[in-house]
Design a protein around this motif. Structure first.
Motif, PDB file in Angstrom:
ATOM      1  N   ARG A  75      50.189  35.982  32.698  1.00 42.34           N
ATOM      2  CA  ARG A  75      47.888  36.247  31.973  1.00 42.34           C
ATOM      3  C   ARG A  75      48.535  36.829  30.736  1.00 42.34           C
ATOM      4  NH1 ARG A  75      46.380  37.010  36.553  1.00 42.34           N
ATOM      5  NH2 ARG A  75      46.683  39.762  35.733  1.00 42.34           N
ATOM      6  N   GLU A  76      49.254  38.067  30.564  1.00 41.60           N
ATOM      7  CA  GLU A  76      48.563  38.361  29.576  1.00 41.60           C
ATOM      8  C   GLU A  76      49.792  37.838  28.387  1.00 41.60           C
ATOM      9  OE1 GLU A  76      47.280  41.275  29.258  1.00 41.60           O
ATOM     10  OE2 GLU A  76      46.294  40.895  31.047  1.00 41.60           O
ATOM     11  N   VAL A  77      50.331  37.717  28.738  1.00 41.23           N
ATOM     12  CA  VAL A  77      51.533  36.566  27.987  1.00 41.23           C
ATOM     13  C   VAL A  77      50.451  35.643  27.190  1.00 41.23           C
ATOM     14  CG1 VAL A  77      53.617  35.722  27.341  1.00 41.23           C
ATOM     15  CG2 VAL A  77      54.107  37.712  28.366  1.00 41.23           C
ATOM     16  N   LYS A  78      49.946  34.942  27.734  1.00 40.78           N
ATOM     17  CA  LYS A  78      49.116  33.704  27.026  1.00 40.78           C
ATOM     18  C   LYS A  78      48.284  34.653  25.763  1.00 40.78           C
ATOM     19  CE  LYS A  78      48.822  30.672  30.204  1.00 40.78           C
ATOM     20  NZ  LYS A  78      47.933  29.471  30.885  1.00 40.78           N
ATOM     21  N   LYS A  79      47.540  35.658  27.224  1.00 36.51           N
ATOM     22  CA  LYS A  79      46.365  36.632  25.937  1.00 36.51           C
ATOM     23  C   LYS A  79      47.231  36.020  24.328  1.00 36.51           C
ATOM     24  CE  LYS A  79      44.216  37.887  29.895  1.00 36.51           C
ATOM     25  NZ  LYS A  79      43.489  39.709  30.367  1.00 36.51           N
ATOM     26  N   ILE A  80      48.396  37.130  23.971  1.00 33.75           N
ATOM     27  CA  ILE A  80      49.006  37.460  23.443  1.00 33.75           C
ATOM     28  C   ILE A  80      48.894  36.308  22.545  1.00 33.75           C
ATOM     29  CG2 ILE A  80      49.835  39.323  23.579  1.00 33.75           C
ATOM     30  CD1 ILE A  80      52.170  38.853  24.018  1.00 33.75           C
ATOM     31  N   SER A 125      50.286  35.572  18.325  1.00 30.82           N
ATOM     32  CA  SER A 125      50.653  36.042  17.814  1.00 30.82           C
ATOM     33  C   SER A 125      52.447  35.338  17.745  1.00 30.82           C
ATOM     34  CB  SER A 125      51.554  37.514  19.165  1.00 30.82           C
ATOM     35  OG  SER A 125      50.700  38.194  19.337  1.00 30.82           O
ATOM     36  N   LEU A 126      52.174  34.523  18.002  1.00 30.34           N
ATOM     37  CA  LEU A 126      54.236  33.527  18.172  1.00 30.34           C
ATOM     38  C   LEU A 126      54.452  32.952  16.730  1.00 30.34           C
ATOM     39  CD1 LEU A 126      54.074  30.755  21.108  1.00 30.34           C
ATOM     40  CD2 LEU A 126      55.247  32.167  20.025  1.00 30.34           C
ATOM     41  N   GLN A 127      53.115  32.581  16.190  1.00 32.85           N
ATOM     42  CA  GLN A 127      52.906  32.470  14.075  1.00 32.85           C
ATOM     43  C   GLN A 127      53.337  34.045  13.980  1.00 32.85           C
ATOM     44  OE1 GLN A 127      52.520  29.609  12.877  1.00 32.85           O
ATOM     45  NE2 GLN A 127      53.450  31.020  10.847  1.00 32.85           N
ATOM     46  N   LYS A 128      52.970  35.096  13.708  1.00 34.09           N
ATOM     47  CA  LYS A 128      53.819  36.294  12.806  1.00 34.09           C
ATOM     48  C   LYS A 128      54.717  36.214  13.408  1.00 34.09           C
ATOM     49  CE  LYS A 128      49.112  38.511  13.372  1.00 34.09           C
ATOM     50  NZ  LYS A 128      48.231  39.569  14.106  1.00 34.09           N
ATOM     51  N   HIS A 176      53.835  43.623  21.510  1.00 29.62           N
ATOM     52  CA  HIS A 176      52.656  43.459  21.757  1.00 29.62           C
ATOM     53  C   HIS A 176      52.070  43.531  23.418  1.00 29.62           C
ATOM     54  CE1 HIS A 176      52.306  40.790  18.396  1.00 29.62           C
ATOM     55  NE2 HIS A 176      54.064  40.085  18.263  1.00 29.62           N
ATOM     56  N   LEU A 177      52.825  43.146  24.126  1.00 32.22           N
ATOM     57  CA  LEU A 177      52.052  43.789  24.970  1.00 32.22           C
ATOM     58  C   LEU A 177      51.561  45.051  25.936  1.00 32.22           C
ATOM     59  CD1 LEU A 177      54.583  41.868  28.121  1.00 32.22           C
ATOM     60  CD2 LEU A 177      51.706  41.292  27.264  1.00 32.22           C
ATOM     61  N   ALA A 178      52.533  45.715  24.774  1.00 32.31           N
ATOM     62  CA  ALA A 178      52.697  47.229  24.863  1.00 32.31           C
ATOM     63  C   ALA A 178      50.852  47.756  24.233  1.00 32.31           C
ATOM     64  CB  ALA A 178      53.295  48.246  24.092  1.00 32.31           C
ATOM     65  N   ASP A 179      50.849  46.778  23.340  1.00 29.69           N
ATOM     66  CA  ASP A 179      49.563  46.691  22.005  1.00 29.69           C
ATOM     67  C   ASP A 179      47.842  47.125  23.016  1.00 29.69           C
ATOM     68  OD1 ASP A 179      51.201  47.977  20.148  1.00 29.69           O
ATOM     69  OD2 ASP A 179      50.606  45.657  19.331  1.00 29.69           O
ATOM     70  N   GLN A 180      48.643  46.217  24.058  1.00 32.81           N
ATOM     71  CA  GLN A 180      47.166  45.530  25.036  1.00 32.81           C
ATOM     72  C   GLN A 180      47.351  46.726  26.057  1.00 32.81           C
ATOM     73  OE1 GLN A 180      44.772  43.522  23.405  1.00 32.81           O
ATOM     74  NE2 GLN A 180      46.467  43.242  22.165  1.00 32.81           N
ATOM     75  N   GLY A 181      48.401  47.555  26.184  1.00 28.99           N
ATOM     76  CA  GLY A 181      48.200  49.184  27.214  1.00 28.99           C
ATOM     77  C   GLY A 181      48.397  48.003  28.648  1.00 28.99           C
ATOM     78  N   VAL A 182      49.499  47.127  28.534  1.00 22.96           N
ATOM     79  CA  VAL A 182      50.228  45.832  29.598  1.00 22.96           C
ATOM     80  C   VAL A 182      52.219  46.297  30.235  1.00 22.96           C
ATOM     81  CG1 VAL A 182      51.369  44.043  30.577  1.00 22.96           C
ATOM     82  CG2 VAL A 182      48.871  44.470  29.213  1.00 22.96           C
TER      83      VAL A 182
END
Length: 263
Positions: A129-134, A139-142, A243-249
């Motif tokens: 779920r969280e990876v889908k959000k980023i 984030s993929l394009q970045k 990216h996950l860490a930036d979202q607190g995951v």
């Protein structure tokens, strides 16, 4: 006519030996049953399963199978032959899949042999779920842009993709590997395999990416699974964790995520 007869057989014709891996197999022929009481599709793999170079993983327990099938995926997962990464609650995060699988019909007869490019599968519901959000946040394009401006990262990604066919070969019986690499389309159709099977197994990297396009960044889920299994071999995995860490995951799990795996 011969091919039509062979398609109805429960085993491949002579010359294509079939070593089936089962969770509880010790030489018998009893089929593992899923919690849904539906027969698993059966992996075709060497037994005992070989170790993959520099990769730690273990055979899934019955509890692992119940969690994956009933809480993570919602369906039988016969191609699962290993658990490669666990969260802080000791639940499966990354699964090891067999590259070759027998697809069974309702009478438990083999109707097809499927070749799959997937090798490591991210199964954790929270991470899915969280990876889908980023990914949806761009984030993929970045990651693609960052990789294209970093020759070292680009080379690492290409190497990661190019190393995958050899890993698949480790999990396929050696006689199958040899025959798949030399077979003509008619031979493959005779054992209910798509003529594209050799290409799928030996000419694609992660996520089925063509080895001619190994610099493409696709699917953070697959890259994270690969990173959790193989570490620094995959240069995209650390970006996903960042990216996950930036979202607190926390990739190892949260204080509440265990509830999604509770039986």
């Amino acid at each position: 006519m011969l091919q039509a007869i062979q398609r109805r057989l429960s085993r491949p014709p002579p010359g294509w030996s079939c070593v089936r891996y089962k969770t509880s197999w010790r030489g018998g022929d009893e089929q593992h049953q899923s919690p849904h009481n539906v027969p698993h599709n059966r992996p075709i793999a060497p037994f005992p399963l070989p170790k993959l170079p520099n990769i730690e993983w273990e055979e899934p327990s019955e509890q692992d199978r119940r969690i994956v099938e009933m809480k993570h995926l919602g369906h039988p997962c016969g191609q699962m032959i290993g658990v490669g990464s666990r969260c802080r609650w000791n639940h499966p995060q990354v699964l090891v899949f067999a590259p070759l699988t027998e697809v069974m019909d309702s009478d438990k007869k083999v109707k097809q042999i499927r070749a799959d490019h997937g090798l490591f599968r991210l199964s954790c519901p929270m991470l899915q779920r969280e990876v889908k959000k980023i990914e949806r946040a761009g984030s993929l394009q970045k990651a693609q842009e960052r990789m294209e401006n970093d020759e070292k990262m680009k080379a690492q990604l290409e190497a990661a993709h190019h190393s995958v066919p050899a890993l698949r070969s480790h999990l396929i019986p050696q006689d199958w590997v040899e025959k798949l690499k030399s077979a003509n389309p008619e031979d493959l159709e005779a054992v209910n395999l798509t003529p594209k099977a050799p290409m799928i197994l030996f000419e694609t990297g992660l996520i089925g990416v063509s080895l001619n396009k190994a610099a493409e960044v696709k699917c953070f889920h697959a890259h994270l699974a690969d990173y959790l299994m193989r570490g620094k071999v995959n240069p995209i995995g650390p970006l996903v964790i960042e990216h996950l860490a930036d979202q607190g995951v926390d990739v190892k799990g949260t204080d509440e995520c265990w509830k999604e795996c509770q039986m």
